[in-house]
Design a protein around this motif. Structure first.
Motif, PDB file in Angstrom:
ATOM      1  N   ASN A 223       1.053  -1.137  -0.230  1.00 50.39           N
ATOM      2  CA  ASN A 223      -0.122  -0.002   0.101  1.00 50.39           C
ATOM      3  C   ASN A 223       1.027   1.437  -0.145  1.00 50.39           C
ATOM      4  N   VAL A 224       1.972   1.506  -0.603  1.00 51.84           N
ATOM      5  CA  VAL A 224       3.100   2.427  -1.034  1.00 51.84           C
ATOM      6  C   VAL A 224       2.034   3.565  -1.503  1.00 51.84           C
ATOM      7  N   VAL A 225       2.025   4.704  -1.075  1.00 51.48           N
ATOM      8  CA  VAL A 225       1.867   6.298  -1.550  1.00 51.48           C
ATOM      9  C   VAL A 225       3.473   6.984  -2.331  1.00 51.48           C
ATOM     10  N   LYS A 226       3.915   6.804  -2.819  1.00 45.79           N
ATOM     11  CA  LYS A 226       4.919   8.334  -3.343  1.00 45.79           C
ATOM     12  C   LYS A 226       4.103   8.982  -4.216  1.00 45.79           C
ATOM     13  N   ARG A 227       4.967  10.521  -3.004  1.00 41.67           N
ATOM     14  CA  ARG A 227       4.774  11.594  -3.416  1.00 41.67           C
ATOM     15  C   ARG A 227       5.293  12.700  -4.082  1.00 41.67           C
ATOM     16  N   TYR A 228       5.661  13.129  -5.120  1.00 40.21           N
ATOM     17  CA  TYR A 228       5.748  14.193  -5.283  1.00 40.21           C
ATOM     18  C   TYR A 228       5.390  15.525  -5.028  1.00 40.21           C
ATOM     19  N   GLY A 229       5.634  16.696  -3.714  1.00 38.05           N
ATOM     20  CA  GLY A 229       4.927  17.379  -3.510  1.00 38.05           C
ATOM     21  C   GLY A 229       3.042  17.117  -3.660  1.00 38.05           C
ATOM     22  N   ASN A 230       2.956  17.908  -4.688  1.00 40.67           N
ATOM     23  CA  ASN A 230       1.268  17.672  -5.179  1.00 40.67           C
ATOM     24  C   ASN A 230       0.878  16.182  -5.645  1.00 40.67           C
TER      25      ASN A 230
ATOM     26  N   THR B  11       0.965  12.626  -7.234  1.00 36.37           N
ATOM     27  CA  THR B  11       0.853  11.700  -6.481  1.00 36.37           C
ATOM     28  C   THR B  11       1.658  10.414  -7.332  1.00 36.37           C
ATOM     29  N   VAL B  12       2.802   9.688  -7.205  1.00 29.00           N
ATOM     30  CA  VAL B  12       3.261   9.030  -8.616  1.00 29.00           C
ATOM     31  C   VAL B  12       3.210   7.168  -7.869  1.00 29.00           C
ATOM     32  N   LEU B  13       2.761   7.214  -6.878  1.00 23.28           N
ATOM     33  CA  LEU B  13       2.566   5.624  -6.961  1.00 23.28           C
ATOM     34  C   LEU B  13       1.058   5.977  -5.925  1.00 23.28           C
ATOM     35  N   ASP B  14       0.328   5.690  -5.670  1.00 20.84           N
ATOM     36  CA  ASP B  14      -0.940   5.649  -5.166  1.00 20.84           C
ATOM     37  C   ASP B  14      -1.595   4.294  -4.749  1.00 20.84           C
ATOM     38  N   GLY B  15      -1.166   4.376  -3.459  1.00 12.99           N
ATOM     39  CA  GLY B  15      -1.767   2.650  -3.011  1.00 12.99           C
ATOM     40  C   GLY B  15      -1.048   1.384  -4.101  1.00 12.99           C
ATOM     41  N   VAL B  16      -0.275   1.219  -3.701  1.00 12.66           N
ATOM     42  CA  VAL B  16       0.546   0.151  -4.463  1.00 12.66           C
ATOM     43  C   VAL B  16       0.983  -0.988  -3.836  1.00 12.66           C
ATOM     44  N   SER B  17       0.366  -2.185  -3.802  1.00 11.25           N
ATOM     45  CA  SER B  17       1.047  -2.894  -3.564  1.00 11.25           C
ATOM     46  C   SER B  17       0.979  -4.078  -4.045  1.00 11.25           C
TER      47      SER B  17
ATOM     48  N   VAL C 191       7.712  -9.041 -14.455  1.00 11.66           N
ATOM     49  CA  VAL C 191       8.082  -7.572 -15.929  1.00 11.66           C
ATOM     50  C   VAL C 191       7.203  -6.969 -15.348  1.00 11.66           C
ATOM     51  N   VAL C 192       7.154  -5.531 -15.547  1.00 10.95           N
ATOM     52  CA  VAL C 192       6.220  -4.422 -15.511  1.00 10.95           C
ATOM     53  C   VAL C 192       5.971  -3.286 -16.392  1.00 10.95           C
ATOM     54  N   ILE C 193       5.112  -3.693 -16.832  1.00 14.18           N
ATOM     55  CA  ILE C 193       5.068  -3.025 -18.210  1.00 14.18           C
ATOM     56  C   ILE C 193       3.904  -1.641 -18.042  1.00 14.18           C
ATOM     57  N   GLY C 194       3.586  -0.659 -18.989  1.00 11.57           N
ATOM     58  CA  GLY C 194       2.598   0.364 -18.773  1.00 11.57           C
ATOM     59  C   GLY C 194       3.227   1.736 -19.278  1.00 11.57           C
ATOM     60  N   PRO C 195       2.360   2.626 -19.709  1.00 11.29           N
ATOM     61  CA  PRO C 195       2.942   3.875 -20.459  1.00 11.29           C
ATOM     62  C   PRO C 195       3.766   4.727 -19.740  1.00 11.29           C
ATOM     63  N   SER C 196       4.272   5.637 -19.701  1.00 11.54           N
ATOM     64  CA  SER C 196       5.388   6.505 -19.357  1.00 11.54           C
ATOM     65  C   SER C 196       4.577   7.078 -18.493  1.00 11.54           C
ATOM     66  N   GLY C 197       5.234   7.229 -17.485  1.00 11.87           N
ATOM     67  CA  GLY C 197       4.319   8.410 -15.935  1.00 11.87           C
ATOM     68  C   GLY C 197       3.541   7.396 -15.814  1.00 11.87           C
ATOM     69  N   SER C 198       3.349   6.289 -15.424  1.00 11.65           N
ATOM     70  CA  SER C 198       2.829   5.482 -14.667  1.00 11.65           C
ATOM     71  C   SER C 198       3.501   4.906 -13.298  1.00 11.65           C
ATOM     72  N   GLY C 199       4.656   5.046 -12.795  1.00 10.52           N
ATOM     73  CA  GLY C 199       5.230   4.950 -12.225  1.00 10.52           C
ATOM     74  C   GLY C 199       6.127   4.444 -11.850  1.00 10.52           C
TER      75      GLY C 199
ATOM     76  N   GLN D 281      -0.845   5.424 -14.427  1.00 10.53           N
ATOM     77  CA  GLN D 281      -0.995   6.534 -13.410  1.00 10.53           C
ATOM     78  C   GLN D 281      -1.551   6.431 -11.770  1.00 10.53           C
ATOM     79  N   GLY D 282      -0.324   5.086 -11.333  1.00 12.57           N
ATOM     80  CA  GLY D 282       0.867   5.086  -9.990  1.00 12.57           C
ATOM     81  C   GLY D 282      -0.150   3.878  -9.756  1.00 12.57           C
ATOM     82  N   ALA D 283      -1.029   3.091 -10.819  1.00 17.08           N
ATOM     83  CA  ALA D 283      -1.806   1.902  -9.467  1.00 17.08           C
ATOM     84  C   ALA D 283      -1.641   0.961 -10.765  1.00 17.08           C
ATOM     85  N   ILE D 284      -1.399  -0.533  -9.976  1.00 17.19           N
ATOM     86  CA  ILE D 284      -1.892  -1.550 -10.206  1.00 17.19           C
ATOM     87  C   ILE D 284      -2.690  -2.565 -10.762  1.00 17.19           C
ATOM     88  N   VAL D 285      -2.822  -2.020 -12.433  1.00 21.99           N
ATOM     89  CA  VAL D 285      -3.896  -2.605 -12.646  1.00 21.99           C
ATOM     90  C   VAL D 285      -4.637  -3.729 -13.042  1.00 21.99           C
ATOM     91  N   GLU D 286      -3.273  -4.554 -12.954  1.00 19.36           N
ATOM     92  CA  GLU D 286      -3.938  -5.791 -13.244  1.00 19.36           C
ATOM     93  C   GLU D 286      -2.631  -6.649 -13.509  1.00 19.36           C
TER      94      GLU D 286
END
Lengths: 263, 221
Positions: free
Chosen positions: A10-17, A19-25, A35-43, A224-229
């Motif tokens: 359940n990790v939350v990582k923010r740079y200022g306001n 939110t780059v990681l929004d409750g990742v487990s 292997v982690v895939i995803g669009p750039s900026g996904s965290g 967007q900072g979360a694990i979708v699948e």
């Protein structure tokens, strides 16, 4: 399922306001290549950097081999600095997109510096270890060369050997082929594939879908900072459950198809 | 007496040589103080900790912006009044020049260290290296390459700057030259010889710095 080596809780990582990681487990099982895939900026890269403790986290916690490695600065009085770096640093090896070799040191010194200084190994032992690792990545003849004389692919393989020299329990790969010329990608992927086959626990952020399909035991799709699948590559590439995963993969395959036709 | 007469100065050469030794001593001590204190100040400025950064900032700006001559006078005449401790003319000059030049070294080193890509720090960190080892084996050797040219210039500048010690009577090269000029009424000849002596002292320093620079560059190719 094997015993998890890394637990991201359940990790939350923010740079200022922001939110780059929004409750990742996430849990990374021992001996698996995840292997982690995803669009750039996904965290994705931020997740790796948090596990490597290059970044403090604001909430949640990260366990490595059952030991706390990082805890949210907002939820715990023990921040990232509270956990001694020397204690856990051996457990996690990391390879960067830009290799980050030490340019003033030759190949063997790049590899042996940390084992000698951090582990207290003798120079002879460290060099023996270094040479066996260079052999493993196919660069034993580059022992005395400085990084500037090496191709990007060779530099990245030295960087892998350097990380392995600390005998980590898990290897983190942060888009390690993204900066390489296309013809040099294969040699680095081959080294990584061999590592996975040898049973190394790996967490790999990559855009190389072929690698994910062939090597991964688990594929994690982030957006967007979360694990979708998260599932087995056969599942996620053939029948993604989530619409966002499907859209991402379709865009990617379309582009690969185009580049293949053009190429 | 319209012609130049270097011959008259020859008999004073032993005095000049003693002056050279004192100039060298002043230079060696103040460069040593300057380099060590400069490195500490640079690290304090880069530490990201207010309690370290701020005092270092104040120190650097103070010593950069006030005249070194005044700093020498303060230390020579002022320190004994304030603390009862007398460093002597040589000691006061050496320490004052060292403290002064450390402010300049600090800024040179700060720029050199800050110029190293932060990914180098990160690479060392994920290998488990502590701050001391990271500086010693990763950051400073690379920063050294960047800071060599301005450091060499500053050292040469300082060697000539030790002439300021003449103001409190330290018998260094320039002071000896002035005394000889007064005795012989030959200021042009005397000071020309003094200038040659400074050149002989400083030019090898320049050559040494060039040589180190070349060696470091060769190692990298």
């Amino acid at each position: 399922m094997a015993q998890p080596l890394v637990i991201v809780d359940n990790v939350v990582k923010r740079y200022g306001n922001d939110t780059v990681l929004d409750g990742v487990s996430l849990s990374v099982p021992t001996g698996h290549a995840t292997v982690v895939i995803g669009p750039s900026g996904s965290g994705k890269s931020t997740l790796l950097r948090c596990i490597a403790r290059l970044e403090p986290i604001q909430r949640g916690r990260i366990l490595i081999d059952g030991m706390p490695a990082s805890a949210g600065t907002e939820t715990s009085s023990k921040g990232v600095d509270e956990v001694s770096r020397r204690d856990l640093s051996h457990e996690v090896g990391m390879v960067f997109q830009s290799y980050n070799l030490f340019p003033h040191l030759n190949v063997i010194d790049n590899i042996t510096l940390a084992p000698r200084r951090v582990r207290g190994m003798s120079r002879a032992d460290a060099e023996a270890l270094g040479m066996s690792l260079l052999k493993r990545v196919g660069l034993e003849d580059k022992r005395d060369v400085h990084p500037a004389r090496l191709s990007g692919g060779q530099q990245q393989r030295v960087a892998i050997a350097r990380a392995l020299a600390m005998q980590p329990k898990i290897m983190l790969f942060d888009e390690v082929t993204s900066a390489l010329d296309p013809e040099l990608v294969g040699e680095v992927l081959k080294t990584m594939r061999e590592l996975a086959d040898a049973g190394m626990t790996m967490l790999v952020v990559t855009h190389e879908m072929g690698f994910a399909r062939d090597v991964a035991d688990d594929v994690v799709f982030m957006d967007q900072g979360a694990i979708v699948e998260q599932s087995h590559p056969n599942q996620i590439f053939k029948e993604p459950r989530m619409q966002r995963t499907r859209a991402f993969l379709e865009r990617l395959l379309e582009r690969e198809g185009v580049s293949r036709r053009v190429g | 007496m319209t012609d130049l007469q270097f011959g008259r100065i020859v008999e004073y050469l032993p005095d000049l040589l003693r002056g050279v030794w004192i100039t060298l001593g002043l230079s060696a001590i103040s460069v040593s103080i300057g380099v060590v204190a400069g490195l500490v100040l640079a690290l304090a400025r880069l530490s990201g900790k207010r309690a370290l950064n701020w005092p270092a900032y104040v120190y650097i700006e103070f010593f950069r912006t006030t005249p070194p001559l005044v700093q020498i006078v303060w230390l020579y005449y002022g320190l004994p009044i304030l603390t009862g401790r007398d460093l002597g003319a040589f000691g006061a000059a050496a320490v004052a020049l060292g403290l002064n030049i450390s402010a300049f070294f600090a800024e040179i080193f700060r720029a050199g260290i800050a110029g190293i890509d932060r990914t180098q720090w990160q690479a060392a960190r994920v290998l488990g290296m502590d701050l001391g080892d990271t500086l010693r084996f990763v950051i400073l050797p690379q920063a050294l390459r960047n800071v060599l040219p301005p450091t060499g210039t500053t050292v040469i500048y300082l060697i000539k700057g030790t002439a300021l010690a003449s103001a409190i009577g330290t018998p260094e090269l320039l002071r000896v030259g002035q005394l000889i000029a007064n005795e012989t009424f030959r200021p042009v000849e005397t000071l020309t010889i003094v200038a040659v002596a400074y050149f002989v002292l400083t030019y090898p320093i320049a050559l040494i710095f060039y040589a180190i620079e070349r060696r470091l560059a060769a190692g990298r190719a």
